[in-house]
Design a protein around this motif. Structure first.
Motif, PDB file in Angstrom:
ATOM      1  N   ALA A 136       0.857  -1.193   0.000  1.00  0.00           N
ATOM      2  CA  ALA A 136       0.000   0.000   0.000  1.00  0.00           C
ATOM      3  C   ALA A 136       0.888   1.237   0.000  1.00  0.00           C
ATOM      4  CB  ALA A 136      -0.922  -0.017   1.214  1.00  0.00           C
ATOM      5  N   HIS A 137       1.230   1.725  -1.182  1.00  0.00           N
ATOM      6  CA  HIS A 137       2.236   2.771  -1.331  1.00  0.00           C
ATOM      7  C   HIS A 137       1.763   4.129  -0.835  1.00  0.00           C
ATOM      8  CE1 HIS A 137      -0.287   2.800  -4.936  1.00  0.00           C
ATOM      9  NE2 HIS A 137      -0.054   4.100  -4.974  1.00  0.00           N
ATOM     10  N   TYR A 138       0.442   4.323  -0.715  1.00  0.00           N
ATOM     11  CA  TYR A 138      -0.089   5.623  -0.311  1.00  0.00           C
ATOM     12  C   TYR A 138      -0.008   5.856   1.195  1.00  0.00           C
ATOM     13  CZ  TYR A 138      -4.073   2.527   0.340  1.00  0.00           C
ATOM     14  OH  TYR A 138      -4.874   1.475   0.719  1.00  0.00           O
ATOM     15  N   ILE A 139       0.377   4.826   1.948  1.00  0.00           N
ATOM     16  CA  ILE A 139       0.635   4.968   3.385  1.00  0.00           C
ATOM     17  C   ILE A 139       2.122   4.683   3.581  1.00  0.00           C
ATOM     18  CG2 ILE A 139       0.101   4.135   5.712  1.00  0.00           C
ATOM     19  CD1 ILE A 139      -2.638   3.250   4.616  1.00  0.00           C
ATOM     20  N   PRO A 140       2.925   5.701   3.880  1.00  0.00           N
ATOM     21  CA  PRO A 140       4.388   5.527   3.898  1.00  0.00           C
ATOM     22  C   PRO A 140       4.869   4.366   4.757  1.00  0.00           C
ATOM     23  CG  PRO A 140       3.835   7.850   3.999  1.00  0.00           C
ATOM     24  CD  PRO A 140       2.532   7.108   4.091  1.00  0.00           C
ATOM     25  N   TYR A 141       4.286   4.170   5.919  1.00  0.00           N
ATOM     26  CA  TYR A 141       4.729   3.068   6.785  1.00  0.00           C
ATOM     27  C   TYR A 141       4.550   1.726   6.075  1.00  0.00           C
ATOM     28  CZ  TYR A 141       4.987  -0.160  10.742  1.00  0.00           C
ATOM     29  OH  TYR A 141       5.322  -1.204  11.574  1.00  0.00           O
ATOM     30  N   ILE A 188      -3.128  -3.903  11.327  1.00  0.00           N
ATOM     31  CA  ILE A 188      -4.396  -4.605  11.104  1.00  0.00           C
ATOM     32  C   ILE A 188      -5.221  -3.971  10.002  1.00  0.00           C
ATOM     33  CG2 ILE A 188      -5.618  -3.309  12.897  1.00  0.00           C
ATOM     34  CD1 ILE A 188      -7.161  -5.903  13.523  1.00  0.00           C
ATOM     35  N   GLU A 189      -5.163  -2.657   9.878  1.00  0.00           N
ATOM     36  CA  GLU A 189      -5.885  -1.918   8.846  1.00  0.00           C
ATOM     37  C   GLU A 189      -7.369  -2.310   8.795  1.00  0.00           C
ATOM     38  OE1 GLU A 189      -4.763   0.699   7.456  1.00  0.00           O
ATOM     39  OE2 GLU A 189      -2.674   0.525   8.078  1.00  0.00           O
ATOM     40  N   SER A 190      -7.910  -2.564   7.602  1.00  0.00           N
ATOM     41  CA  SER A 190      -9.357  -2.727   7.459  1.00  0.00           C
ATOM     42  C   SER A 190      -9.911  -4.023   8.032  1.00  0.00           C
ATOM     43  CB  SER A 190      -9.757  -2.607   5.983  1.00  0.00           C
ATOM     44  OG  SER A 190      -9.691  -1.267   5.572  1.00  0.00           O
ATOM     45  N   VAL A 191      -9.049  -4.961   8.390  1.00  0.00           N
ATOM     46  CA  VAL A 191      -9.558  -6.141   9.100  1.00  0.00           C
ATOM     47  C   VAL A 191     -10.193  -5.710  10.417  1.00  0.00           C
ATOM     48  CG1 VAL A 191      -8.936  -8.347  10.154  1.00  0.00           C
ATOM     49  CG2 VAL A 191      -7.903  -7.678   7.983  1.00  0.00           C
ATOM     50  N   SER A 192      -9.734  -4.592  10.967  1.00  0.00           N
ATOM     51  CA  SER A 192     -10.299  -4.080  12.222  1.00  0.00           C
ATOM     52  C   SER A 192     -11.772  -3.719  12.089  1.00  0.00           C
ATOM     53  CB  SER A 192      -9.518  -2.845  12.681  1.00  0.00           C
ATOM     54  OG  SER A 192      -9.727  -1.744  11.805  1.00  0.00           O
ATOM     55  N   LYS A 193     -12.231  -3.487  10.867  1.00  0.00           N
ATOM     56  CA  LYS A 193     -13.644  -3.156  10.666  1.00  0.00           C
ATOM     57  C   LYS A 193     -14.554  -4.273  11.164  1.00  0.00           C
ATOM     58  CE  LYS A 193     -12.666  -0.299   6.622  1.00  0.00           C
ATOM     59  NZ  LYS A 193     -12.485  -0.291   5.170  1.00  0.00           N
ATOM     60  N   VAL A 194     -14.104  -5.505  11.009  1.00  0.00           N
ATOM     61  CA  VAL A 194     -14.884  -6.648  11.495  1.00  0.00           C
ATOM     62  C   VAL A 194     -15.050  -6.568  13.010  1.00  0.00           C
ATOM     63  CG1 VAL A 194     -14.896  -9.164  11.769  1.00  0.00           C
ATOM     64  CG2 VAL A 194     -14.190  -8.140   9.598  1.00  0.00           C
ATOM     65  N   HIS A 195     -13.961  -6.268  13.694  1.00  0.00           N
ATOM     66  CA  HIS A 195     -13.979  -6.267  15.152  1.00  0.00           C
ATOM     67  C   HIS A 195     -14.850  -5.145  15.711  1.00  0.00           C
ATOM     68  CE1 HIS A 195     -10.283  -8.235  13.743  1.00  0.00           C
ATOM     69  NE2 HIS A 195     -10.475  -9.053  14.766  1.00  0.00           N
ATOM     70  N   THR A 196     -14.769  -3.957  15.117  1.00  0.00           N
ATOM     71  CA  THR A 196     -15.584  -2.855  15.615  1.00  0.00           C
ATOM     72  C   THR A 196     -17.040  -3.008  15.192  1.00  0.00           C
ATOM     73  OG1 THR A 196     -13.665  -1.407  15.669  1.00  0.00           O
ATOM     74  CG2 THR A 196     -15.796  -0.336  15.714  1.00  0.00           C
ATOM     75  N   ALA A 197     -17.291  -3.645  14.057  1.00  0.00           N
ATOM     76  CA  ALA A 197     -18.669  -3.974  13.694  1.00  0.00           C
ATOM     77  C   ALA A 197     -19.287  -4.885  14.745  1.00  0.00           C
ATOM     78  CB  ALA A 197     -18.716  -4.640  12.316  1.00  0.00           C
ATOM     79  N   ILE A 198     -18.506  -5.852  15.225  1.00  0.00           N
ATOM     80  CA  ILE A 198     -18.991  -6.729  16.299  1.00  0.00           C
ATOM     81  C   ILE A 198     -19.305  -5.910  17.549  1.00  0.00           C
ATOM     82  CG2 ILE A 198     -18.271  -8.529  17.935  1.00  0.00           C
ATOM     83  CD1 ILE A 198     -16.772  -9.839  15.565  1.00  0.00           C
ATOM     84  N   LEU A 199     -18.456  -4.940  17.865  1.00  0.00           N
ATOM     85  CA  LEU A 199     -18.677  -4.109  19.051  1.00  0.00           C
ATOM     86  C   LEU A 199     -20.001  -3.352  18.961  1.00  0.00           C
ATOM     87  CD1 LEU A 199     -17.784  -2.843  21.722  1.00  0.00           C
ATOM     88  CD2 LEU A 199     -16.416  -1.205  20.403  1.00  0.00           C
ATOM     89  N   VAL A 200     -20.277  -2.700  17.828  1.00  0.00           N
ATOM     90  CA  VAL A 200     -21.523  -1.938  17.737  1.00  0.00           C
ATOM     91  C   VAL A 200     -22.728  -2.880  17.633  1.00  0.00           C
ATOM     92  CG1 VAL A 200     -20.476   0.173  16.861  1.00  0.00           C
ATOM     93  CG2 VAL A 200     -21.240  -1.556  15.234  1.00  0.00           C
ATOM     94  N   LEU A 201     -22.549  -4.058  17.053  1.00  0.00           N
ATOM     95  CA  LEU A 201     -23.624  -5.053  17.088  1.00  0.00           C
ATOM     96  C   LEU A 201     -23.946  -5.449  18.524  1.00  0.00           C
ATOM     97  CD1 LEU A 201     -22.587  -7.362  14.097  1.00  0.00           C
ATOM     98  CD2 LEU A 201     -24.782  -6.153  14.296  1.00  0.00           C
ATOM     99  N   GLY A 261      -7.359  -6.507   4.503  1.00  0.00           N
ATOM    100  CA  GLY A 261      -6.867  -5.214   4.948  1.00  0.00           C
ATOM    101  C   GLY A 261      -5.640  -4.841   4.134  1.00  0.00           C
ATOM    102  N   VAL A 262      -5.414  -3.538   3.952  1.00  0.00           N
ATOM    103  CA  VAL A 262      -4.293  -3.124   3.103  1.00  0.00           C
ATOM    104  C   VAL A 262      -2.938  -3.327   3.785  1.00  0.00           C
ATOM    105  CG1 VAL A 262      -5.681  -1.502   1.771  1.00  0.00           C
ATOM    106  CG2 VAL A 262      -4.431  -0.686   3.789  1.00  0.00           C
ATOM    107  N   GLY A 263      -2.939  -3.756   5.044  1.00  0.00           N
ATOM    108  CA  GLY A 263      -1.695  -4.177   5.675  1.00  0.00           C
ATOM    109  C   GLY A 263      -1.227  -5.529   5.182  1.00  0.00           C
ATOM    110  N   GLY A 264      -2.073  -6.229   4.409  1.00  0.00           N
ATOM    111  CA  GLY A 264      -1.703  -7.508   3.822  1.00  0.00           C
ATOM    112  C   GLY A 264      -2.365  -8.721   4.439  1.00  0.00           C
ATOM    113  N   ALA A 265      -3.213  -8.518   5.443  1.00  0.00           N
ATOM    114  CA  ALA A 265      -3.872  -9.651   6.099  1.00  0.00           C
ATOM    115  C   ALA A 265      -5.207  -9.957   5.442  1.00  0.00           C
ATOM    116  CB  ALA A 265      -4.079  -9.367   7.579  1.00  0.00           C
TER     117      ALA A 265
END
Length: 321
Positions: free
Chosen positions: A30-35, A67-80, A265-269
């Motif tokens: 993911a070249h648009y995020i320097p890290y 973790i990047e966008s894989v975290s969306k799953v975890h926070t979706a569970i939280l609001v559910l 996720g764009v971190g590669g996971a």
């Protein structure tokens, strides 16, 4: 039909997938995020977790990735958990956009709600919904503690990644304020965006992510801690979200070829959930044009196909010793 899968079969499938996919080329970080652009592109690992807590891991599964966008799953569970399935459907939605994960056009097309908590707009809205409203520190604690419960151990905030993302998240800033314009964000937009950026910057291992996927597969019970993290009735909801949009505009192709609800996720996971059977994570940084890891998706597809597993099949699987 019930088919018995042995631990030895699963182990061989994971090891064979690693051997078959480790030399795959193609894609780019993911070249648009320097890290993320500077992460070693040769990293590759696969971890599979069973409901009894046994882990099958090969490769770089102890590397702490973003973790990047894989975290969306975890926070979706939280609001559910906090609001219930009906409220999440009403306030965010569950529809696939068919567009890139950071699409602003998708918001304009569906201006009644942000479509799904598994794209950027819906994930920012999800962070705005986390209780208690108006308290960034308490919200972050809720997000972090929920993540820890799902992973079975604590993630670690990668400060360099957090600052890198915060400095370059121009699209997400636009998304947050457009959501505000449409009254589809439920707390301060800047706070919600910062919470989302922070959760994406958490460092986790492939093994931790496999455990969280296995928690979903086992109807909310963490296979390592044995703690019930969420009610069993929510598991089909989160799996359906993963199936619908886990690979963004490639989601239909992914399901057709793999038969596994998964989230990238764009971190590669990439994490995948085979309900009642296992959770799996594969990790490799180079991505395809939709932001999905080239090597990780090949590895998980290899595992599913080699074992003749498919969530849409009438075959039911059981794990035998």
């Amino acid at each position: 039909m019930i088919v018995k899968l042995t631990y030895a079969q699963l182990k061989k499938a994971v090891e064979d997938a690693y051997a078959a996919c480790k030399d795959i080329q193609g894609g780019q970080n993911a070249h648009y995020i320097p890290y993320l652009a500077n992460v070693d592109s040769s990293l590759f690992g696969i971890s599979l977790c069973l409901p009894d807590g046994r882990l099958i891991s090969v490769g770089d599964t102890d590397y702490r990735l973003g973790i990047e966008s894989v975290s969306k799953v975890h926070t979706a569970i939280l609001v559910l958990k906090e609001l219930g399935a009906k409220a999440v459907l009403d306030k965010i939605g569950a529809d696939a956009t068919g567009l890139p994960f950071n699409s602003i056009f998708a918001i304009l097309l569906e201006n009644d709600r942000p479509s799904t908590p598994l794209v950027n707009a819906g994930a920012i809205t999800a962070c705005s919904l986390v209780e208690p409203r108006g308290n960034a520190d308490a919200k972050w604690k809720a997000i972090f503690d929920n993540m820890t419960d799902l992973l079975g151990s604590e993630p670690v905030l990668i400060d360099e990644l957090y600052h890198s993302e915060s400095a370059t998240n121009f699209d997400n800033r636009s998304i947050a304020w457009l959501l505000k314009e449409y009254d589809r964000i439920y707390d301060d937009p800047a706070m919600a965006l910062d919470l989302y950026t922070r959760q994406c910057s958490l460092g986790v291992t492939a093994e931790q992510l496999a455990v969280s996927a296995a928690t979903i597969a086992d109807d909310g019970v963490n296979p390592l801690t044995k703690k019930r993290v969420f009610d069993a009735a929510l598991s089909p909801k989160i799996v359906s979200l993963m199936a619908a949009v886990g690979f963004y505009e490639h989601s239909g192709d992914w399901l057709y070829e793999s038969g596994l609800p998964a989230k990238t996720g764009v971190g590669g996971a990439v994490i995948g959930v085979m309900p009642g059977v296992f959770g799996v994570c594969a990790f490799a940084p180079p991505l395809d044009d939709a932001g999905n890891s080239v090597k990780a998706q090949a590895a998980i597809r290899h595992i599913m196909n080699s074992l003749n597993l498919n969530v849409f099949s009438n075959t039911h699987f059981d794990i035998a010793d």
